[in-house]
Write an enzyme that holds these catalytic residues in place. Structure first.
Site, mmCIF file in Angstrom:
data_model
loop_
_atom_site.group_PDB
_atom_site.id
_atom_site.type_symbol
_atom_site.label_atom_id
_atom_site.label_comp_id
_atom_site.label_asym_id
_atom_site.label_seq_id
_atom_site.Cartn_x
_atom_site.Cartn_y
_atom_site.Cartn_z
ATOM 1 N N THR A 247 -43.492 2.412 -6.282
ATOM 2 C CA THR A 247 -44.310 3.723 -5.350
ATOM 3 C C THR A 247 -43.579 3.653 -4.087
ATOM 4 O O THR A 247 -42.887 5.034 -4.005
ATOM 5 C CB THR A 247 -45.575 2.967 -4.847
ATOM 6 O OG1 THR A 247 -46.542 3.018 -5.491
ATOM 7 C CG2 THR A 247 -46.118 3.988 -3.848
ATOM 8 N N HIS A 250 -40.217 4.946 -5.235
ATOM 9 C CA HIS A 250 -40.534 7.060 -5.460
ATOM 10 C C HIS A 250 -40.186 7.390 -4.012
ATOM 11 O O HIS A 250 -39.072 8.263 -3.700
ATOM 12 C CB HIS A 250 -41.701 6.996 -6.060
ATOM 13 C CG HIS A 250 -42.013 8.837 -5.773
ATOM 14 N ND1 HIS A 250 -42.281 9.319 -7.253
ATOM 15 C CD2 HIS A 250 -42.197 9.622 -5.041
ATOM 16 C CE1 HIS A 250 -42.355 11.143 -6.660
ATOM 17 N NE2 HIS A 250 -42.788 10.762 -5.503
ATOM 18 N N GLU A 251 -40.906 6.657 -2.800
ATOM 19 C CA GLU A 251 -41.048 7.136 -1.997
ATOM 20 C C GLU A 251 -39.095 6.880 -0.973
ATOM 21 O O GLU A 251 -38.892 8.283 -0.347
ATOM 22 C CB GLU A 251 -41.659 6.062 -1.162
ATOM 23 C CG GLU A 251 -43.544 6.514 -1.486
ATOM 24 C CD GLU A 251 -43.576 7.669 -1.085
ATOM 25 O OE1 GLU A 251 -43.514 8.668 -0.230
ATOM 26 O OE2 GLU A 251 -44.413 7.715 -1.491
ATOM 27 N N HIS A 260 -39.225 15.534 -5.674
ATOM 28 C CA HIS A 260 -40.751 15.234 -6.619
ATOM 29 C C HIS A 260 -39.351 16.758 -7.948
ATOM 30 O O HIS A 260 -39.267 17.339 -7.787
ATOM 31 C CB HIS A 260 -41.474 16.456 -6.728
ATOM 32 C CG HIS A 260 -42.563 15.091 -6.022
ATOM 33 N ND1 HIS A 260 -43.389 16.007 -4.721
ATOM 34 C CD2 HIS A 260 -42.380 14.003 -5.707
ATOM 35 C CE1 HIS A 260 -44.266 15.295 -4.162
ATOM 36 N NE2 HIS A 260 -43.827 13.919 -4.679
ATOM 37 N N ASP A 307 -45.985 3.490 -13.429
ATOM 38 C CA ASP A 307 -44.761 2.307 -13.313
ATOM 39 C C ASP A 307 -43.886 2.197 -14.507
ATOM 40 O O ASP A 307 -42.610 2.113 -13.907
ATOM 41 C CB ASP A 307 -45.239 1.384 -11.769
ATOM 42 C CG ASP A 307 -45.844 1.700 -10.692
ATOM 43 O OD1 ASP A 307 -45.835 2.651 -10.270
ATOM 44 O OD2 ASP A 307 -46.123 0.059 -10.170
#
Length: 785
Positions: A247, A250-251, A260, A307
C-alpha cells in the site's frame, strides 16, 4: 497514444477485517477538487501533465548527450503514528519493528533488489534508484529516540478523511526536509474500507507553493492495518491480502507522480508507454489477464492486485518519477535534506539551497540553511547581493545588477567551523521588470516546405498558424508586445494591399503544451512587414493591451490567411536548438510540434516582450480607411498621455483621440505619470489612394466599411458601417467552432448605421462576428477579455 486522464490521489479499498476489497467511488476526484478550489495557484491537472510531458522529453534528450545522469537519491521519512493512547506496540500505536519492515519493503520495491519479493526480471522492470531512510534528526535538530517515528496521541480511534486533512496541518514536518507518512485507522464507510491516499506533486514555476499550494498537507496516508510486512515480523493486525507493505509502495508512486495503470477509465492512460493498456483495476493476482488488446501488467505496483502479486515499476514509470524529483517543488528539495544526520555530533558541514538560482534584475532569492551537525551560528556572504552579508539562518537577498555571483556560508558550533563557497551560484539576468526573451539562437534560415511554400509561413500543406513556445521560468505576468523577423512577404495587390497577418498570443494549455486559448491578437499590415523585410529588421508589434499570462508558459506566433499573399518567418537551422519549441496548426485546427510533424527541431525568430509593470499600448478602430475618414486611437498603460502633433487630430492630450488622415500616417503617443517599461507606442493608419467613386463592386465597399470598436473588448461593442447597401440584415456572433452564440436583426435605410452589441455575458475568448445587409456580407473577429 494513450488518452489524457487526470487523477490525483490513490484510493484503495478493502472490507475491514476481511480479505476482500470494495472499490470506493469518486473520492479521489472529490478530494482533488477541494484541494484545487482552496489553492487555485496549483493550476489544473492538465497543466501538470503538459509540464511533465515536456520535462520527460527534455531529460530524455539530455540523457542522449550525456548531460544528465540518474544518481541514487535518499529521501528522509517521518512516520506519524497516530494512536488513541495505546501502549507502544499495541493497537494503532504500532512498533518500531513494524515501521522498519515497511521502509525495508519500500526500498526493495524502488531499488528492484535481487533476492527479495520486490525484484522483477522483466525487461521493462526498472531500478528507480530512490532509497528511503528514517530521519535521524527532528525539526529542532535533535537526535530522535526512535528514528523517523513521530508518535501522535490523536484522541480518537478512527479518522474520516476530513479529520485526517485537518490533522495533517498541525502534525506535518517540513515537507522540503521530510517525506511525511501518516499511519492511522481510517474510518470505513459502510462496507467500503479505504486503505490509503496520496497528495500528488505539483509542477515547477507556480506561484505561492512554498507557503501554500498544499504544503501543509503534503504526504501520504496509510491505514494502520495495511502498513508493514508480515514476511519480516509477526504483525498479526494486518489485512490478509494487504500485509506485505505494498500500500505504501503504491501511494509513494502517486506521491512521486505515477497514475493508476488503467488510467481510471476503460482502456485509459497512465502516460507511460511501456505499461500495457488495460480496461480496469485488477484484483487478486490475475496473471495473464487480457483486456484492451493486451496482456495486462497486473504485477505493477500501480494496479490494485493483492500485495503478494505486485513486483514491478517500469522504465517509463522511473522516467516520470525522476522528472518529478528533478522539477517538482518540495520533492526536489528532499534530495538535499539534512535530517539523516550522517555525521551528527561533529564539526558542522555547511550546506544550503535557494528557491531559485536564476533571477531577473531586482529579483529576490530565499536562501535556506541545510547544514549538518547543528550549527549554532551562520555567516553568509552574497557577492552582488543586498544585503552583502547576513547572520540570519535563512536570509532573503535582492540582486540589482546583471552577472554571475558566488554565495558563501560559514557555519560554526562548539566542535568547529566549516565554510562552503559556491562560485557562480546565482545568475542575475539582464532582464528586469521589463525584458525580451527568445528561443532563437541563429543563424537565420528560410526553410522551404516540401510541395511548395515555407515551413514557417504559407505553404502547400495549408498550415493555418505557427507559434513559438515560451517557458517563462522567471514568472513574468504580462506580455506587452513581440518582435517577429520575417524573411519573405508577397502582396497580391502590391502597394495597395490591405492584407494583414494576425500576430497572436495563446496560453500553453493545449495538447502536450501546445497553443490553447487565444489571449490576444493584433493585425499587422503586410505593407509594414514588407518595409521591415526590405530593411532587414524585425517587425515590432505592440498589443492593444498588456496580455496577462499569469507567470505561466505561453505561445506567440501568427495566424495565416490564404488569399494569394505570402509571408514566412525566419527560423533556426534544424537541430540548432536542444528542445522543440516551434509549433504549427494544421488545416483541421490541430496543433503539433514541428519536431513531431516534420522532424524539424527549430525555433522561430520571435521575441516576446515581457513586463512586470505596464507599458504604453495603442490601438486603432481601423487600419485601412478612405481619405478623411475618422479613426479612433486609444492609448493605455500610463497616467498622462501626450500625442505627437498632427493637423488631423482633434486633441493632443488624453488617452483617446480621433484622427482623420488624408494620407498614410503614423501616430505616436508618449505616456508618463506611471512607472512603465516602454513609455511610447505608435500606429500607422493606411489611407486608400483617392476617394471611393461608386464604381467599385458594392460587396467590396461594404466589407471594407464595416468596423468594430473596441477590439479587443471587455463587453460593450459598437458595429458601424458607412456604405450604400440597403435592406434588412443581421449581426451574428459565433464561437470559433461555428456555433451561433447571439443574433440581432437590423435594417439599414441610410448610408451610416451604428449597432450596439453587448458581449458582457460571454466568457473570455475569440469570437466571429458576421454582418449581413441584403446580399452583402462582412466578417470580423473580436477578442473578448
Amino acid at each position: 497514444m494513450k488518452r489524457l486522464l487526470y487523477v490525483l490521489i490513490f484510493v484503495f479499498a478493502a472490507l475491514k477485517g476481511v480479505g476482500q476489497r470494495v472499490e470506493e467511488q469518486c473520492a479521489t476526484m472529490a478530494m482533488d477538487s477541494v484541494l484545487r478550489l482552496r489553492h487555485p495557484e496549483l493550476g489544473s491537472l492538465e497543466e501538470f501533465e503538459l509540464f511533465m510531458k515536456r520535462k520527460i522529453r527534455e531529460r530524455g534528450e539530455l540523457a542522449l548527450t550525456g548531460r544528465v545522469m540518474d544518481e541514487v537519491i535518499r529521501i528522509p521519512v517521518v512516520v506519524h503514528v497516530v494512536h488513541n493512547g495505546e501502549n507502544v506496540g499495541a493497537g494503532t500505536n504500532i512498533s518500531a519493528a513494524q515501521v522498519a519492515s515497511q521502509i525495508e519493503t519500500l526500498n526493495e520495491d524502488f531499488r528492484k533488489r535481487a533476492g527479495t519479493p520486490g525484484f522483477n526480471t522483466h525487461s521493462r522492470g526498472a531500478d528507480v534508484e530512490i532509497e528511503f531512510a528514517l530521519a535521524v534528526l527532528n525539526p529542532q535538530g535533535q537526535i530522535m529516540a526512535e528514528p523517523g517515528i513521530d508518535r501522535v496521541a490523536g484522541g480518537r480511534s478512527t479518522w474520516t478523511r476530513d479529520q485526517i486533512e485537518n490533522l495533517k496541518t498541525y502534525t506535518i514536518w517540513d515537507p522540503t526536509l521530510y517525506y511525511n507518512v501518516w499511519v492511522l485507522d481510517i474510518a470505513a464507510t459502510g462496507s467500503t474500507q479505504l486503505l490509503g491516499y496520496a497528495q500528488f506533486p505539483v509542477q515547477s514555476g507556480l506561484q505561492g507553493l512554498s507557503e501554500g499550494g498544499g504544503s501543509t498537507t503534503d504526504g501520504v496516508v496509510v491505514h494502520v492495518r495495511s502498513f508493514g510486512n508480515t514476511k519480516k515480523g509477526n504483525f498479526s493486525n494486518l489485512f490478509p491480502n494487504n500485509n506485505q507493505g505494498r500500500t505504501l509502495t503504491h501511494e509513494t508512486g502517486h506521491w512521486l507522480g505515477l497514475r493508476h495503470i488503467w488510467g481510471d477509465t476503460n482502456c485509459g492512460s497512465d502516460y507511460c508507454d511501456d505499461t500495457p493498456t488495460q480496461a480496469s483495476a485488477s484484483s487478486g493476482c490475475q496473471v495473464g489477464r487480457q483486456s484492451c488488446g493486451s496482456t495486462n501488467m497486473v504485477e505493477n505496483y500501480m494496479d490494485y492486485s493483492q500485495d503478494a502479486c505486485m513486483n514491478i515499476f517500469t522504465i517509463d514509470q522511473k522516467a516520470r518519477i525522476r522528472a518529478v524529483i528533478a522539477n517538482s517543488p518540495r520533492r526536489r528539495e528532499l534530495a538535499t535534506s539534512n535530517v539523516l544526520g550522517n555525521t551528527q555530533g561533529g564539526v558542522p558541514v555547511a550546506r544550503f539551497i535557494s528557491d531559485r538560482q536564476q533571477v531577473m534584475l531586482a529579483g529576490e532569492v530565499q536562501f535556506t540553511d541545510r547544514s549538518l551537525n547543528n550549527p549554532a551560528s551562520w555567516a553568509w556572504k552574497f557577492d552582488g547581493g543586498s544585503p552583502a552579508t547576513s547572520t540570519e539562518r535563512n536570509p532573503k537577498v535582492t540582486y540589482a545588477k546583471a552577472g554571475t555571483y558566488a554565495v558563501e556560508l560559514t557555519v560554526t558550533n562548539s566542535k568547529g567551523t566549516n565554510v562552503l563557497r559556491s562560485p557562480g551560484f546565482i545568475e542575475v539576468l539582464n532582464a528586469g521588470q521589463c525584458a525580451t526573451v527568445t528561443n532563437f539562437k541563429g543563424p537565420q534560415n528560410l526553410l522551404r516546405e516540401p510541395g511548395g511554400g515555407y515551413v514557417a509561413g504559407q505553404n502547400a500543406a495549408k498550415i493555418t498558424a505557427v507559434s513559438e513556445f515560451f517557458e517563462n521560468p522567471l514568472g513574468y505576468t504580462t506580455v506587452s508586445g513581440a518582435k517577429l523577423k520575417f524573411g519573405k512577404v508577397f502582396m497580391k495587390d502590391g502597394a495597395a494591399s490591405e492584407g494583414v497577418v494576425n500576430v497572436t498570443v495563446w496560453n500553453a494549455r493545449g495538447f502536450q503544451g501546445g497553443p490553447g486559448s487565444v489571449l490576444e491578437y493584433k493585425s499587422v499590415p503586410l505593407r509594414e512587414i514588407a518595409l521591415d523585410v526590405a530593411a532587414n529588421k524585425a517587425t515590432m508589434v505592440t498589443f492593444n493591451r498588456e496580455v496577462p499570462v499569469g507567470g505561466r508558459p505561453f505561445h506567440v506566433g501568427m495566424e495565416l490567411v490564404y488569399e494569394g499573399d505570402t509571408v514566412a518567418l525566419f527560423t533556426t537551422r534544424d537541430g540548432e536548438v536542444l528542445t522543440g519549441t516551434s509549433w504549427r496548426q494544421k488545416s483541421n485546427g490541430d496543433w503539433d510540434l514541428n519536431l513531431q510533424a516534420n522532424g524539424l527541431n527549430i525555433a522561430h525568430h520571435i521575441e516576446a516582450v515581457f513586463g512586470m509593470k505596464p507599458s504604453v499600448q495603442i490601438s486603432g478602430s481601423d487600419l485601412f480607411v478612405n481619405p478623411g475618414e475618422a479613426v479612433t486611437l486609444q492609448a493605455s498603460g500610463a497616467g498622462i498621455y501626450q500625442w505627437a502633433a498632427n493637423e488631423n487630430m482633434n486633441t493632443g492630450i488624453g488617452p483617446m483621440v480621433v484622427v482623420r488622415p488624408t494620407k498614410t500616417q503614423t501616430y505616436e503617443v508618449t505616456g508618463s505619470g506611471t512607472d512603465v517599461c516602454v513609455d511610447s507606442a505608435s500606429i500607422t493608419i493606411y489611407v486608400r489612394e483617392g476617394k471611393i467613386t461608386g464604381n467599385e463592386p458594392l460587396t467590396d465597399v461594404f466589407e471594407k466599411s464595416v468596423k468594430i470598436h473596441p477590439n479587443p473588448s471587455s463587453g460593450k461593442v459598437t458595429v458601424s458601417m458607412n456604405n450604400a447597401s440597403r435592406g434588412k440584415g443581421s449581426v451574428g456572433v459565433f464561437a470559433v467552432s461555428g456555433v451561433r452564440m447571439k443574433s440581432l436583426e437590423i435594417e439599414k435605410s441610410t448610408d451610416e448605421l451604428t449597432v450596439p452589441l453587448d458581449l458582457s455575458n460571454f466568457s473570455a475568448g475569440l469570437y466571429i462576428i458576421e454582418i449581413r445587409v441584403g446580399a452583402d456580407r462582412a466578417v470580423r473577429r473580436i477578442l473578448k477579455h
